[in-house]
Design a protein around this motif. Structure first.
Motif, short mmCIF file in Angstrom:
data_model
loop_
_atom_site.label_atom_id
_atom_site.label_comp_id
_atom_site.label_asym_id
_atom_site.label_seq_id
_atom_site.Cartn_x
_atom_site.Cartn_y
_atom_site.Cartn_z
N GLY A 54 -70.25 47.66 17.38
CA GLY A 54 -70.31 46.70 18.48
C GLY A 54 -70.64 47.42 19.77
N LEU A 55 -71.88 47.24 20.25
CA LEU A 55 -72.38 48.04 21.38
C LEU A 55 -72.80 47.15 22.54
N VAL A 70 -73.63 48.53 9.74
CA VAL A 70 -72.16 48.47 9.79
C VAL A 70 -71.58 49.00 8.48
N TYR A 87 -53.80 41.03 28.34
CA TYR A 87 -53.38 41.95 29.41
C TYR A 87 -52.02 41.52 29.96
N ILE A 118 -67.24 41.17 18.88
CA ILE A 118 -66.64 39.97 19.47
C ILE A 118 -65.41 39.57 18.65
N PRO A 119 -64.48 38.81 19.26
CA PRO A 119 -63.22 38.50 18.58
C PRO A 119 -63.39 37.92 17.17
N ARG A 177 -80.33 48.03 19.13
CA ARG A 177 -79.34 48.42 20.14
C ARG A 177 -78.62 49.69 19.69
N PHE A 183 -68.95 33.32 23.38
CA PHE A 183 -67.70 33.56 22.63
C PHE A 183 -66.46 33.25 23.45
N ASP A 193 -74.45 48.18 15.16
CA ASP A 193 -74.40 46.86 15.79
C ASP A 193 -75.22 45.93 14.91
N ARG A 218 -60.77 52.44 29.92
CA ARG A 218 -60.66 51.93 28.56
C ARG A 218 -61.07 53.01 27.55
N1 LIG Z 1 -66.93 42.42 28.68
C1 LIG Z 1 -65.78 42.82 29.19
O1 LIG Z 1 -65.61 42.99 30.41
C2 LIG Z 1 -64.61 43.09 28.27
C3 LIG Z 1 -63.50 43.69 28.83
C4 LIG Z 1 -62.44 44.03 28.02
C5 LIG Z 1 -62.50 43.72 26.69
N2 LIG Z 1 -63.56 43.09 26.15
C6 LIG Z 1 -63.53 42.78 24.71
O2 LIG Z 1 -64.50 43.59 24.06
C7 LIG Z 1 -65.04 42.89 22.94
C8 LIG Z 1 -66.54 42.86 23.09
O3 LIG Z 1 -66.88 42.24 24.32
P1 LIG Z 1 -68.30 42.48 25.00
O4 LIG Z 1 -68.20 41.87 26.35
O5 LIG Z 1 -68.70 43.89 24.86
O6 LIG Z 1 -69.21 41.54 24.07
P2 LIG Z 1 -70.78 41.60 23.87
O7 LIG Z 1 -71.20 40.29 23.34
O8 LIG Z 1 -71.42 42.12 25.11
O9 LIG Z 1 -70.97 42.74 22.75
C9 LIG Z 1 -70.53 42.57 21.42
C10 LIG Z 1 -71.45 43.39 20.53
O10 LIG Z 1 -70.95 43.33 19.18
C11 LIG Z 1 -72.03 43.08 18.31
N3 LIG Z 1 -71.49 42.41 17.13
C12 LIG Z 1 -70.97 41.15 17.06
N4 LIG Z 1 -70.55 40.90 15.81
C13 LIG Z 1 -70.80 42.02 15.10
C14 LIG Z 1 -70.60 42.37 13.74
N5 LIG Z 1 -70.06 41.52 12.87
N6 LIG Z 1 -70.97 43.59 13.34
C15 LIG Z 1 -71.54 44.47 14.22
N7 LIG Z 1 -71.76 44.19 15.51
C16 LIG Z 1 -71.39 42.97 15.94
C17 LIG Z 1 -73.01 42.24 19.11
O11 LIG Z 1 -74.32 42.32 18.57
C18 LIG Z 1 -72.88 42.88 20.50
O12 LIG Z 1 -73.76 43.96 20.67
C19 LIG Z 1 -64.38 41.52 22.94
O13 LIG Z 1 -63.30 41.52 22.05
C20 LIG Z 1 -63.88 41.34 24.37
O14 LIG Z 1 -62.72 40.54 24.40
C21 LIG Z 1 -64.65 42.80 26.92
#
Ligand SMILES: NC(=O)c1ccc[n+]([C@@H]2O[C@H](COP(=O)([O-])OP(=O)(O)OC[C@H]3O[C@@H](n4cnc5c(N)ncnc54)[C@H](O)[C@@H]3O)[C@@H](O)[C@H]2O)c1
Length: 359
Positions: free
Chosen positions: A11-12, A57, A182, A74-75, A41, A167, A36, A301
């Motif tokens: 997940g990038l 993966v 948090y 993603i969650p 990516r 999401f 990813d 983080r």
């Molecule tokens: N964006 C923020 O500020 C932030 C802050 C703290 C925590 N988070 C948490 O981090 C996590 C990711 O958030 P984000 O903002 O980076 O999301 P994002 O959508 O920017 O990135 C998620 C990445 O995961 C990849 N992905 C999704 N499903 C996948 C799978 N099954 N296998 C492989 N790759 C997969 C997507 O292609 C994407 O590149 C979430 O759980 C979010 O709650 C985000």
């Protein structure tokens, strides 16, 4: 780097950047693989990492040179990736929430325990000087017996800045599951585990409009409550009230206040590692800012992952799967209570992790 912990990142997206920076600065950690759903990516990220290659993966999870899977998907994908990594015998550290549902999170915790692998879960911000200083002050008896707390997270919604905010408005998202980790983790750090909850929620808008990026102007559907509020009954008898909202233009409420018999505390934003803690003692007319007493100063983080890697074998990481499960049970309970109108008892009751010495 022969003895470095070898990490595979899945997940990038947006949040991966800060993790990559934290890990690049850690001498005992090395990213050996990245993956990813979007392979291009992964290839682009791998070019900037000296020891890493882009994999699918499945390849990453099976790779011999990956000891720990860092799950930043993603969650909705958290549980699936974690379970696959655990089945391959890897330690797992993941972004919050631990899973999109309590049942999935429980399956992840059980699988990790059965496999004898370590499981860590964000948020790790609570290991910073903000929450840890407040906790050290409370634990030292400085506010007297803690009686109550309030927590407020009120924003207009992440679609204003996130390029792909879909999401946040689907199951597993919403202000509580997204930002609640948090606040609930901080409340558990400060006041101990939660024994019961009551909640209420609303979703008065059916779609949200993306504010920035290539999809700006596009509407995304809303399938979850966008304002969630509730009461947390801690096992000690202390009560916390929490509000998490993507429906507020602005707020001046402190992120967290804790009230004890002898003093009240203002606790900084638990979405950050640092921040000033202020105390107002009974009989005093002024708020006094505390010097940092505990916590990792200037952390970012990934600190929770490093804590897990550096924790001796057998010891529970501070940002643990058990804490992630409890926090998710509390949040799922709030949402269940919002739907049924009934109070929900909380079954899990993790030990609070040891205080983080000031570093
Ligand atoms: N964006 C923020 O500020 C932030 C802050 C703290 C925590 N988070 C948490 O981090 C996590 C990711 O958030 P984000 O903002 O980076 O999301 P994002 O959508 O920017 O990135 C998620 C990445 O995961 C990849 N992905 C999704 N499903 C996948 C799978 N099954 N296998 C492989 N790759 C997969 C997507 O292609 C994407 O590149 C979430 O759980 C979010 O709650 C985000």
């Amino acid at each position: 780097m022969g003895s470095a912990h070898r990490i595979g990142v899945v997940g990038l997206g947006v949040i991966s950047r800060v993790y990559l920076e934290t890990l690049a600065a850690a001498p005992d950690a090395e990213i050996t693989a990245v993956a990813d759903l979007d392979f291009a990516r992964a290839e682009a990220v791998a070019t900037g990492l000296p020891a890493a290659r882009a994999l699918s993966v499945a390849e990453l999870i099976a790779a011999d040179d990956v000891d720990v899977v860092l799950n930043l998907t993603i969650p909705a994908a958290h549980a699936e990736i974690a379970l696959a990594a655990i089945a391959a015998g890897k330690d797992v550290y993941g972004e919050k929430p631990l899973a999109a549902s309590y049942a999935d999170a429980e399956a992840v915790v059980r699988a990790a325990a059965a496999a004898g692998v370590r499981l860590g879960c964000a948020p790790d911000t609570v290991l910073g000087t903000g929450i840890q200083t407040a906790r050290a002050f409370i634990d030292a008896g400085e506010i007297g017996r803690p009686l109550a707390a309030t927590a407020v997270m009120a924003t207009p919604g992440h679609e204003r800045w996130h390029p792909n905010p879909d999401f946040y408005y689907q199951p597993g998202g919403g202000p509580l599951l997204d930002m609640g980790p948090y606040y609930v983790t901080a409340l558990v750090q400060l006041l101990g585990p939660v024994a019961w909850v009551t909640g209420a929620g609303s979703r008065l808008r059916s779609e949200r409009v993306i504010g920035q990026g290539p999809r700006a102007g596009e509407a995304v559907p809303v399938a979850v409550d966008s304002h969630v509020t509730g009461i947390l009954g801690h096992a000690t008898g202390a009560l916390s009230t929490i509000t998490t909202s993507f429906d507020a233009v602005a707020s001046t409420a402190p992120p967290i206040e804790v009230h004890g018999e002898a003093a009240s505390l203002i606790v900084p934003d638990p979405n950050n590692f640092d921040g000033a803690v202020s105390v107002r003692r009974l009989g005093s007319a002024d708020w006094e800012v505390l010097s940092p007493l505990a916590g990792i100063a200037g952390a970012a983080r990934g600190a929770g992952l490093l804590d897990m890697l550096r924790t001796s074998d057998g010891a529970e990481p501070r940002a643990s799967g058990d804490m992630g499960l409890h926090v998710l049970e509390v949040m799922a309970g709030l949402l269940e209570s919002a739907e049924t109108g009934s109070r929900v008892e909380i079954r899990t009751s993790p030990q609070r992790p040891p205080l983080v010495p000031l570093a």
